[in-house]
Each structure stands twice: as structure tokens, then as C-alpha cells.
Scaffold this motif. Structure first.
Motif, PDB file in Angstrom:
ATOM      1  N   ARG A   9       0.840  -1.202   0.000  1.00 57.37           N
ATOM      2  CA  ARG A   9       0.000   0.000   0.000  1.00 57.37           C
ATOM      3  C   ARG A   9       0.868   1.241   0.000  1.00 57.37           C
ATOM      4  N   PHE A  10       0.260   2.314  -0.499  1.00 57.46           N
ATOM      5  CA  PHE A  10       0.872   3.628  -0.379  1.00 57.46           C
ATOM      6  C   PHE A  10      -0.136   4.426   0.434  1.00 57.46           C
ATOM      7  N   ALA A  11       0.354   5.080   1.481  1.00 56.33           N
ATOM      8  CA  ALA A  11      -0.573   5.678   2.446  1.00 56.33           C
ATOM      9  C   ALA A  11      -0.215   7.141   2.708  1.00 56.33           C
ATOM     10  N   GLY A  37       3.469  -9.855  -8.895  1.00 55.79           N
ATOM     11  CA  GLY A  37       2.065 -10.049  -9.249  1.00 55.79           C
ATOM     12  C   GLY A  37       1.096  -9.754  -8.121  1.00 55.79           C
ATOM     13  N   GLY A  38       1.460  -8.830  -7.237  1.00 58.94           N
ATOM     14  CA  GLY A  38       0.605  -8.541  -6.080  1.00 58.94           C
ATOM     15  C   GLY A  38      -0.393  -7.418  -6.322  1.00 58.94           C
ATOM     16  N   ARG A  39      -0.960  -6.952  -5.246  1.00 54.77           N
ATOM     17  CA  ARG A  39      -1.963  -5.879  -5.309  1.00 54.77           C
ATOM     18  C   ARG A  39      -1.455  -4.655  -4.573  1.00 54.77           C
ATOM     19  N   TRP A  40      -1.863  -3.498  -5.069  1.00 51.73           N
ATOM     20  CA  TRP A  40      -1.385  -2.244  -4.481  1.00 51.73           C
ATOM     21  C   TRP A  40      -2.585  -1.385  -4.117  1.00 51.73           C
ATOM     22  N   ILE A  41      -2.570  -0.899  -2.892  1.00 49.25           N
ATOM     23  CA  ILE A  41      -3.702  -0.132  -2.352  1.00 49.25           C
ATOM     24  C   ILE A  41      -3.281   1.321  -2.149  1.00 49.25           C
ATOM     25  N   LEU A  42      -4.166   2.238  -2.482  1.00 51.01           N
ATOM     26  CA  LEU A  42      -3.927   3.647  -2.148  1.00 51.01           C
ATOM     27  C   LEU A  42      -4.857   4.030  -1.002  1.00 51.01           C
ATOM     28  N   ASP A  72      -4.839  -0.958  -7.358  1.00 47.42           N
ATOM     29  CA  ASP A  72      -5.924  -1.934  -7.545  1.00 47.42           C
ATOM     30  C   ASP A  72      -7.111  -1.634  -6.653  1.00 47.42           C
ATOM     31  N   GLU A  73      -6.850  -0.953  -5.571  1.00 50.99           N
ATOM     32  CA  GLU A  73      -7.904  -0.690  -4.582  1.00 50.99           C
ATOM     33  C   GLU A  73      -7.652   0.656  -3.963  1.00 50.99           C
ATOM     34  N   GLY A  74      -8.732   1.293  -3.542  1.00 51.95           N
ATOM     35  CA  GLY A  74      -8.583   2.491  -2.718  1.00 51.95           C
ATOM     36  C   GLY A  74      -8.817   3.772  -3.477  1.00 51.95           C
ATOM     37  N   GLY A  75      -8.187   4.834  -3.002  1.00 50.64           N
ATOM     38  CA  GLY A  75      -8.350   6.139  -3.600  1.00 50.64           C
ATOM     39  C   GLY A  75      -9.649   6.809  -3.160  1.00 50.64           C
ATOM     40  N   LEU A  76      -9.843   8.016  -3.667  1.00 51.02           N
ATOM     41  CA  LEU A  76     -10.992   8.818  -3.246  1.00 51.02           C
ATOM     42  C   LEU A  76     -12.320   8.192  -3.641  1.00 51.02           C
ATOM     43  N   GLU A  77     -12.295   7.365  -4.678  1.00 49.92           N
ATOM     44  CA  GLU A  77     -13.569   6.742  -5.079  1.00 49.92           C
ATOM     45  C   GLU A  77     -13.835   5.431  -4.359  1.00 49.92           C
ATOM     46  N   ASP A  78     -12.984   5.076  -3.421  1.00 45.51           N
ATOM     47  CA  ASP A  78     -13.196   3.866  -2.618  1.00 45.51           C
ATOM     48  C   ASP A  78     -13.392   2.627  -3.482  1.00 45.51           C
TER      49      ASP A  78
END
Ligand code: GLU
Length: 316
Positions: A9-11, A37-42, A72-78
Motif C-alpha cells: 500500500r501507499f498511504a 504479481g501482487g496488489r497495491w492499495i492507495l 488496484d484498490e482504494g483512492g478517493l472513489e473507494d
């Protein structure tokens, strides 16, 4: 999801435009995840209502997109199943974790003012960090938590013993929380959640198993692992990264305009900026311009210099 999937994640805290150092961290975390090949969350760490602004979060997303660092997940649009992804919307989740910590009997109310804390702190810290002297700590712990009738901060007791962990870049570390920070705050008297609690709860709830971030947070691992153990949460792999500094040796700050993304985007293309940053990261020796995707196969944690600071010479 496969339990071996790397979830990073980047936080960022949306308190200003990102600078080259924030981007360096984001890039390393993104590459580390993408290379496997992982997932990255904002996740938007907007716990501080005075300093956080939605516009800054929007610019962070825009800068990441310009760089080609997709999440892949997150951000202002949830986007995704573990939202909300802005900490200001996660009050109930933090409250239920705090209630679980009450059950340990190690949380106590604290009514010290800032002036009290400064007056009683251990005198030997030269780096400006405050060690809480335990003024409000009850004589006997654990003891049950009682609902408070007037506003109080909530602190958690820390033992005087070393906590050990291994950082992905800096190797074995040990932290003694009693010497490092003393009993620390989980929630302020005005109701604001402490970063240390929120970050642990969120990383766990979002399935994060790899944290890469600046080495200014290296010692926070002690507080975070302590809370994680008390809450019965799974461990996380931590890798801290050198901080970028200017040629005068000062670490970059959001107020330094030369290194702000606003200036950097005027001076460089995304490929040029990524070329410079990946050179500093040790994975692209001549700094050739390249895309984020092209860097995935060059990424190698072992090449990142395990130094405290790296001078960002390219923008001066
Ligand atoms: N929100 C923190 C910051 O912007 C980072 C927290 C973390 O990565 O654990 O400095």
C-alpha cells in the motif's frame, strides 16, 4: 485471494503536493508489488482534519496516474472491498479496535496538557522527540477501563523491554518503547485517532502484508507491532527506504518547491523523472528514461542503497 499474494500500500497524508521523496517511496512499493504479481492499495491518511485537504488527495491520484503507478484498490472513489479507504471515514473501525484494547486493561485516561508533558519528559532526548513520563499511569496495571465523564486522551502502557524485528532493507532492529516514546496515545482528548492505531487497524483490515515507506517511520514498527500483537493480528513485512535529501543534506519537505511534483512535472517527462528516481534506487545505473512498467523487471530490493539518506541531485 491466494494467501501468498503480496499486498502493498501507499498511504500518503494529503497535506500538500507530493515531492520526489514521496514518489520514490511510492515507486519502490509499487515495483515490489508488481514484480511479484501482487496488489497495491492507495489509502488516504487524512486523520488530521486541520491539515488534510481533498484537493491534495486528488493531486496525489493525478500524480500517480501521470507516473503510471496504478492502484488496484482504494483512492478517493473507494474502489475495492475493504473501504472506506480514507481514514477520516473509518471512525467505527478504530473504535471497535480501541474497545478490544480496553479489554487488555492496559489503556488508561490521560489529562496531561502539552505543557505538562514537556515539563515532565525524560530530559535526555536530543532529537526533539517526547518520551511520556507516565504521569497519569495508574499505580496498578492491568486494570479495567472505565467510561470517562470528561474528555481525556487514551494512552496505552508499554513495557520496558526490547521489541525485535527485521527490516527488509536495514536488517535486524530493536526498539525499547519505554525509552523511545513511553506510553503512547491511541486517541486524543478531542477524539482524533492516533496514526499508530489507525495504521495498524487499516493495514490488517485491508489485508496488507508488505509495508514500504520512508525510514522516518522505522522505529514506529515497535509501536505498531506491539498493538498488532495485543490485537492478535498477523505480522507484516516492513521495508523502510532512504529519505531523499537536497544537496544541502536536508530531507525533502512538501514546502520545497524545487522537488514538488508541480515543478518536477514542468521540468521532466514521467519517463525522465522515473529514470532519475530509479537511478537513485540503484536499479537503472545510467538513469535512462523509462516507464514504470519497464522498471518492473529491473526492480531488485538488494540494489537499493541501505543508507539513511540519498541526495536527489537531478532537480537542482
Ligand atoms: N501517512 C504517513 C505519511 O504520509 C505514512 C504512513 C505509513 O506509510 O505507515 O507519512
Amino acid at each position: 485471494m491466494d494467501s501468498n499474494t503480496v499486498i502493498g500500500r501507499f498511504a500518503p497524508s494529503p497535506t500538500g503536493r507530493m515531492h520526489a521523496g514521496n514518489v520514490f517511496t511510492a515507486l519502490a512499493s509499487w515495483l515490489s508489488v508488481r514484480a511479484r504479481g501482487g496488489r497495491w492499495i492507495l489509502r488516504i491518511e487524512d486523520l488530521d482534519p486541520q491539515r488534510s485537504r481533498r484537493q491534495w488527495a486528488q493531486l496525489i491520484e493525478d500524480d500517480l496516474q501521470w507516473l503510471g503507478l496504478d492502484f488496484d484498490e482504494g483512492g478517493l472513489e473507494d474502489r475495492g472491498d475493504h473501504g472506506p479507504y480514507s481514514q477520516s471515514h473509518r471512525h467505527d473501525i478504530y473504535l471497535s479496535a480501541l474497545e478490544r484494547l480496553h479489554d487488555t486493561g492496559l489503556v488508561y485516561p490521560c489529562r496531561c496538557t502539552r505543557a505538562d508533558i514537556m515539563a515532565t519528559q525524560a530530559p535526555h532526548r536530543s532529537d526533539g522527540r517526547v518520551v511520556y513520563a507516565g504521569t497519569c499511569r495508574p499505580a496498578h496495571l492491568p486494570q479495567p477501563w472505565h467510561a470517562q465523564t470528561s474528555p481525556a486522551a487514551e494512552r496505552i502502557y508499554v513495557p520496558d523491554k526490547d521489541i525485535h524485528f527485521t527490516d527488509g532493507l536495514y536488517g535486524p532492529q530493536q526498539v525499547n518503547l519505554a525509552h523511545e516514546c513511553g506510553d503512547f496515545i491511541l486517541r486524543r482528548a478531542d477524539g482524533a485517532w492516533a496514526y499508530q492505531l489507525a495504521v495498524v487497524v487499516d493495514d490488517d483490515a485491508m489485508g496488507v502484508n508488505e509495508v514500504m515507506r520512508g525510514n522516518d517511520l522505522l522505529l514506529s514498527v515497535g509501536q505498531q507491532n506491539y498493538l498488532r500483537d495485543l490485537l492478535g493480528m498477523k505480522p507484516v513485512n516492513y521495508t523502510h527506504l532512504p529519505l531523499l535529501c537536497n544537496t544541502a543534506g536536508q530531507r525533502l519537505a512538501k514546502r520545497d518547491s524545487a522537488m514538488s511534483m508541480e515543478t518536477l512535472r514542468q521540468r521532466f517527462t514521467a519517463r525522465e523523472l522515473l529514470g532519475h528516481l530509479s537511478r537513485l534506487m540503484g536499479i537503472n545505473p545510467d538513469g535512462a528514461p523509462c516507464s514504470a512498467h519497464e522498471l518492473i523487471e529491473l526492480y531488485d530490493l538488494k540494489r537499493i542503497p541501505a543508507m539513511e539518506k540519498i541526495t536527489a541531485t537531478f532537480a537542482e
